[in-house]
Enzyme design. Structure first.
Site, short mmCIF file in Angstrom:
data_model
loop_
_atom_site.label_atom_id
_atom_site.label_comp_id
_atom_site.label_asym_id
_atom_site.label_seq_id
_atom_site.Cartn_x
_atom_site.Cartn_y
_atom_site.Cartn_z
N GLY A 1 -28.56 0.00 -51.05
CA GLY A 1 -29.84 -0.53 -51.54
C GLY A 1 -29.76 -0.98 -52.98
N LEU A 2 -28.55 -1.13 -53.53
CA LEU A 2 -28.39 -1.52 -54.93
C LEU A 2 -27.89 -2.96 -55.04
CD1 LEU A 2 -26.90 1.84 -56.25
CD2 LEU A 2 -29.28 1.10 -56.28
N GLU B 1 -28.59 -16.89 -48.33
CA GLU B 1 -28.89 -15.64 -47.61
C GLU B 1 -29.83 -15.94 -46.42
OE1 GLU B 1 -28.67 -12.20 -49.66
OE2 GLU B 1 -29.86 -11.03 -48.27
N SER C 1 -25.39 -4.96 -53.43
CA SER C 1 -24.02 -5.47 -53.54
C SER C 1 -23.93 -6.88 -52.92
CB SER C 1 -23.04 -4.53 -52.84
OG SER C 1 -23.39 -4.38 -51.48
N ASP D 1 -33.49 -10.11 -55.84
CA ASP D 1 -32.16 -9.57 -56.15
C ASP D 1 -31.30 -10.60 -56.88
OD1 ASP D 1 -33.16 -7.51 -54.71
OD2 ASP D 1 -31.91 -7.82 -52.95
N GLY E 1 -24.27 -0.85 -48.83
CA GLY E 1 -25.40 -0.35 -48.04
C GLY E 1 -26.23 0.68 -48.77
N SER F 1 -11.00 -8.72 -50.89
CA SER F 1 -11.72 -7.72 -51.67
C SER F 1 -10.88 -6.46 -51.70
CB SER F 1 -13.08 -7.42 -51.04
OG SER F 1 -13.58 -6.23 -51.59
N THR G 1 -42.61 -7.33 -51.96
CA THR G 1 -43.63 -8.27 -52.48
C THR G 1 -43.02 -9.64 -52.72
OG1 THR G 1 -43.13 -7.35 -54.65
CG2 THR G 1 -45.16 -6.59 -53.59
C1 GLA Z 1 -34.07 -6.63 -50.32
C2 GLA Z 1 -34.27 -8.14 -50.42
C3 GLA Z 1 -35.24 -8.50 -51.55
C4 GLA Z 1 -36.54 -7.70 -51.44
C5 GLA Z 1 -36.25 -6.21 -51.23
C6 GLA Z 1 -37.51 -5.42 -50.93
O1 GLA Z 1 -33.44 -6.12 -51.45
O2 GLA Z 1 -33.04 -8.79 -50.66
O3 GLA Z 1 -35.50 -9.88 -51.54
O4 GLA Z 1 -37.35 -8.19 -50.42
O5 GLA Z 1 -35.33 -5.99 -50.17
O6 GLA Z 1 -38.36 -5.44 -52.02
#
Ligand code: GLA
Length: 398
Positions: free
Chosen positions: A132-133, A168, A135, A180, A130, A76, A44
């Site tokens: 989804g949190l 980004e 990094s 994020d 990778g 790193s 969204t």
């Molecule tokens: C990634 C993107 C965010 C967002 C999510 C999905 O984490 O970096 O900006 O779009 O996907 O909600």
């Protein structure tokens, strides 16, 4: 998961590595940036919508000192290579892999006229890559805070996520939204954050007491190579849908999909081709779920919140098509336990992690049960942990 002792141990290993690589330096500064979960409000943010994320107790830390030239020396502890780049003429380089993310933050600051000094920096992270949190956003915000401090410059806190997102989008080439970077900058221990991604208005929403409700993260261990192009494709599909809906609805200014009500959408739905119609339906209804979820959280109504998480996952799976069989399996594995209020994938999808909200007293059993089911069905050993909601990025003492 992350105790104060664990952080102290990480910091001391980081300092040792700094001294090994760059020698003694009295002026070394330390910084920390957390990972995040998104409780609800997926895909969204780049549609001007609502999100409800929280920063969590896994993070990336950095030890840094300025140099007298314009060279960045980045290492790193999570990767073997040491990367050197000049601040003059910075550009994306595929060969650099992880280092492109911190470099994107330096690039964005310079683009805004903030002249940076060279720096020696060592990073160490315990956010699984990778997963989804987030990094990548964590290291961007971390780098931006670090470089500003080394330059002796300040910018309004609100500009940090804005500039990181520009990095980004413009440097890395992912057309991501601002969620994020925003939560990593503004997260607060024990609180979720409700954010309107169009106006950037936001407010902290106290999360349920961790002794009563546990947030469980289940990492599928699936990393999707195509995530970048599939993500950008969703962004484009939404833009296409917006254009058609603007014409069809034909009233004043509609800046984003989030400016369209559910009723308006339902009336105009048939003018959208597939899959654009399903993408837009997800976004517009997901926004409603974020408002309902925020309301439920404010009332301490975890049961309603849990149901909204499940509905969000179904929509991401069927309408937005960013789930995958492992994420679906993880969510179903969580939902087998009576102690789970709800579960869903979190973040961009195509792999990564799912979260579950569970009764804290039953959380250990929920994990054991989900671990078993997930392994039986996929052959993969998932990674599980109970996360705590943590503060956003900042400077560390020591
Ligand atoms: C990634 C993107 C965010 C967002 C999510 C999905 O984490 O970096 O900006 O779009 O996907 O909600």
């Amino acid at each position: 998961m992350a105790s104060a002792d664990a952080l102290t141990t990480r910091i001391s290993a980081l300092k040792q590595e700094y001294h090994r690589l760059f020698g003694d330096n009295e002026t070394v500064m330390l910084f920390n940036a957390p990972g995040r979960i998104n409780i609800i409000g997926e895909h969204t943010d780049y549609n001007g919508g609502y999100v409800l994320p929280a920063a969590i107790d896994i993070s990336i830390i950095a030890a840094a000192a300025r140099r007298n030239d314009r060279q960045l020396h980045l290492k790193s502890q999570n990767f073997p290579d040491k990367v050197t780049a000049s601040l003059d003429g910075l550009s994306f380089d595929e060969q650099r892999t992880w280092a492109n993310f911190p470099l994107s933050a330096a690039w964005a600051l310079e683009k805004h006229g903030i002249r940076l000094p060279g720096a020696d920096i060592v990073f160490q992270g315990d956010i699984p890559l990778g997963s989804g949190l987030s990094s990548s956003a964590a290291i961007e915000v971390l780098m931006m805070k670090t470089m500003l401090a080394l330059a002796g410059s300040t910018i309004e806190d609100g500009l940090i996520p804005v500039y990181c997102r520009e990095g980004e989008n413009g440097f890395i080439g992912v057309k991501s939204g601002i969620m994020d970077q925003f939560i990593i900058t503004f997260g607060r221990e024990g609180n979720a954050l409700f954010l309107n991604c169009e106006t950037l208005e936001h407010r902290l929403i106290p999360f349920c007491n961790a002794d009563a409700v546990a947030i469980i993260v289940g990492n599928t261990k699936v990393k999707r190579e195509l995530a970048k192009s599939a993500y950008n494709q969703r962004v484009e599909e939404c833009a296409e849908g917006l254009k058609i809906l603007q014409e069809k609805i034909g009233r004043g200014v509609i800046r984003s999909l989030s400016g369209i009500s559910r009723e308006e959408f339902d009336r105009a739905r048939s003018s959208l081709p597939d899959p654009v119609g399903r993408r837009c339906e997800h976004v517009i209804y997901e926004n409603g779920r974020v408002l309902d979820a925020t309301d439920a959280l404010e009332k301490g109504d975890v049961k309603t919140l849990g149901k909204l998480l499940i509905a969000s996952h179904t929509s991401l799976k069927e309408l937005y098509e960013v789930s995958c069989k492992e994420l679906d399996c993880m969510v179903e594995a969580f939902l087998q336990s009576d102690d789970v209020y709800g579960a869903r994938m979190t973040g961009a999808g195509f792999g990564g992690s799912a979260i579950a909200l569970a009764k804290a007293e039953g959380a250990a059993d929920v994990i054991e049960n989900a671990r078993k089911i997930y392994h039986e069905k996929t052959g993969i050993c998932g990674e599980f942990y109970i996360c705590r909601i943590a503060d956003g990025a900042g400077r560390l003492k020591g």
